[in-house]
Design a protein around this motif. Structure first.
Motif, PDB file in Angstrom:
ATOM      1  N   LYS A   1      -7.583  35.445  -1.697  1.00 30.59           N
ATOM      2  CA  LYS A   1      -8.624  35.640  -2.983  1.00 30.59           C
ATOM      3  C   LYS A   1      -9.172  37.188  -3.384  1.00 30.59           C
ATOM      4  N   PHE A   2      -9.357  37.255  -4.190  1.00 36.91           N
ATOM      5  CA  PHE A   2      -9.667  38.467  -4.663  1.00 36.91           C
ATOM      6  C   PHE A   2     -10.944  38.821  -4.001  1.00 36.91           C
ATOM      7  N   PHE A   3     -12.005  38.028  -3.892  1.00 42.11           N
ATOM      8  CA  PHE A   3     -13.375  38.290  -2.872  1.00 42.11           C
ATOM      9  C   PHE A   3     -12.469  37.009  -1.564  1.00 42.11           C
ATOM     10  N   GLY A   4     -13.597  37.912  -0.769  1.00 41.52           N
ATOM     11  CA  GLY A   4     -13.106  37.144   1.077  1.00 41.52           C
ATOM     12  C   GLY A   4     -11.086  36.984   1.774  1.00 41.52           C
ATOM     13  N   HIS A   5     -11.255  36.576   2.854  1.00 40.15           N
ATOM     14  CA  HIS A   5      -9.526  36.259   3.029  1.00 40.15           C
ATOM     15  C   HIS A   5      -9.392  34.688   2.977  1.00 40.15           C
ATOM     16  N   ASP A   6      -9.700  34.039   3.043  1.00 36.79           N
ATOM     17  CA  ASP A   6      -9.201  32.789   2.438  1.00 36.79           C
ATOM     18  C   ASP A   6      -7.281  32.785   1.499  1.00 36.79           C
ATOM     19  N   ALA A   7      -6.706  32.107   2.559  1.00 40.35           N
ATOM     20  CA  ALA A   7      -5.183  32.325   1.593  1.00 40.35           C
ATOM     21  C   ALA A   7      -5.840  30.957   0.322  1.00 40.35           C
ATOM     22  N   LYS A   8      -5.174  31.659  -0.248  1.00 40.40           N
ATOM     23  CA  LYS A   8      -4.689  30.003  -1.788  1.00 40.40           C
ATOM     24  C   LYS A   8      -4.065  29.329  -1.721  1.00 40.40           C
ATOM     25  N   ASN A   9      -2.753  29.529  -1.121  1.00 43.22           N
ATOM     26  CA  ASN A   9      -1.599  28.869  -0.732  1.00 43.22           C
ATOM     27  C   ASN A   9      -0.932  28.600   0.472  1.00 43.22           C
ATOM     28  N   LEU A  10      -2.262  28.161   1.721  1.00 44.89           N
ATOM     29  CA  LEU A  10      -1.455  27.781   3.299  1.00 44.89           C
ATOM     30  C   LEU A  10      -0.492  26.351   3.198  1.00 44.89           C
ATOM     31  N   SER A  11      -0.876  25.605   2.315  1.00 45.74           N
ATOM     32  CA  SER A  11      -0.350  24.619   2.465  1.00 45.74           C
ATOM     33  C   SER A  11       1.149  24.896   2.104  1.00 45.74           C
ATOM     34  N   GLU A  12       1.195  26.184   0.972  1.00 45.14           N
ATOM     35  CA  GLU A  12       2.854  25.976   0.918  1.00 45.14           C
ATOM     36  C   GLU A  12       3.564  26.125   2.179  1.00 45.14           C
ATOM     37  N   LEU A  13       3.163  27.143   3.046  1.00 46.34           N
ATOM     38  CA  LEU A  13       3.333  27.503   4.288  1.00 46.34           C
ATOM     39  C   LEU A  13       3.723  26.445   5.756  1.00 46.34           C
ATOM     40  N   ASP A  14       2.859  25.527   5.595  1.00 51.19           N
ATOM     41  CA  ASP A  14       3.169  24.177   6.558  1.00 51.19           C
ATOM     42  C   ASP A  14       4.127  24.199   5.532  1.00 51.19           C
ATOM     43  N   ASN A  15       3.447  22.963   3.942  1.00 51.85           N
ATOM     44  CA  ASN A  15       5.420  22.377   3.635  1.00 51.85           C
ATOM     45  C   ASN A  15       6.850  23.070   3.687  1.00 51.85           C
ATOM     46  N   VAL A  16       6.572  24.653   3.913  1.00 52.30           N
ATOM     47  CA  VAL A  16       7.764  24.510   4.074  1.00 52.30           C
ATOM     48  C   VAL A  16       8.435  24.633   6.152  1.00 52.30           C
ATOM     49  N   LEU A  17       7.696  25.021   6.579  1.00 57.88           N
ATOM     50  CA  LEU A  17       8.034  24.969   7.880  1.00 57.88           C
ATOM     51  C   LEU A  17       8.023  23.290   8.089  1.00 57.88           C
ATOM     52  N   ASN A  18       7.478  22.385   7.747  1.00 54.16           N
ATOM     53  CA  ASN A  18       7.666  20.597   8.004  1.00 54.16           C
ATOM     54  C   ASN A  18       8.980  20.328   7.420  1.00 54.16           C
ATOM     55  N   SER A  19       9.604  21.110   6.303  1.00 53.10           N
ATOM     56  CA  SER A  19      10.262  20.061   5.239  1.00 53.10           C
ATOM     57  C   SER A  19      11.539  20.673   6.419  1.00 53.10           C
ATOM     58  N   TRP A  20      11.590  22.331   6.466  1.00 52.91           N
ATOM     59  CA  TRP A  20      12.261  22.711   7.371  1.00 52.91           C
ATOM     60  C   TRP A  20      12.348  21.607   9.019  1.00 52.91           C
ATOM     61  N   ALA A  21      11.625  21.488   9.494  1.00 52.24           N
ATOM     62  CA  ALA A  21      11.477  20.683  10.307  1.00 52.24           C
ATOM     63  C   ALA A  21      12.480  18.807  10.325  1.00 52.24           C
ATOM     64  N   GLN A  22      11.938  18.733   9.369  1.00 48.71           N
ATOM     65  CA  GLN A  22      12.989  17.124   9.131  1.00 48.71           C
ATOM     66  C   GLN A  22      13.722  17.530   9.537  1.00 48.71           C
ATOM     67  N   GLN A  23      14.518  18.281   8.807  1.00 50.31           N
ATOM     68  CA  GLN A  23      15.691  18.393   8.431  1.00 50.31           C
ATOM     69  C   GLN A  23      16.529  18.858  10.051  1.00 50.31           C
ATOM     70  N   GLY A  24      15.584  18.662  10.937  1.00 48.50           N
ATOM     71  CA  GLY A  24      15.851  19.251  12.530  1.00 48.50           C
ATOM     72  C   GLY A  24      16.445  21.147  12.585  1.00 48.50           C
ATOM     73  N   TRP A  25      15.969  21.557  11.732  1.00 51.62           N
ATOM     74  CA  TRP A  25      15.946  23.146  12.469  1.00 51.62           C
ATOM     75  C   TRP A  25      14.169  23.979  13.018  1.00 51.62           C
TER      76      TRP A  25
END
Length: 67
Positions: free
Chosen positions: A13-37
């Motif tokens: 965010k422009f002000f503060g330190h919270d990521a707007k799309n932290l769920s995107e990182l979760d989605n990528v990690l979970n997606s590859w884990a579901q495929q056995g990576w």
């Protein structure tokens, strides 16, 4: 053994330190884990303010391994 590399960019965010799309990182990690990576290595790089209306960007480089 096979390797897969991908990057995820989180926009702060422009002000503060919270990521707007932290769920995107979760989605990528979970997606590859579901495929056995498995996550092998993760690195981060922070880019400073990118101009008007934008905050910092954190780039995650993810390396997955599959047996």
């Amino acid at each position: 053994m096979q390797y897969k590399t991908t990057q995820v960019v989180l926009k702060e965010k422009f002000f503060g330190h919270d990521a707007k799309n932290l769920s995107e990182l979760d989605n990528v990690l979970n997606s590859w884990a579901q495929q056995g990576w498995r996550l092998h290595t993760m690195t981060t790089t922070v880019a400073g303010n990118t101009g008007l209306g934008g905050g910092d960007r954190t780039v995650f480089t993810l390396v997955f391994v599959h047996d």
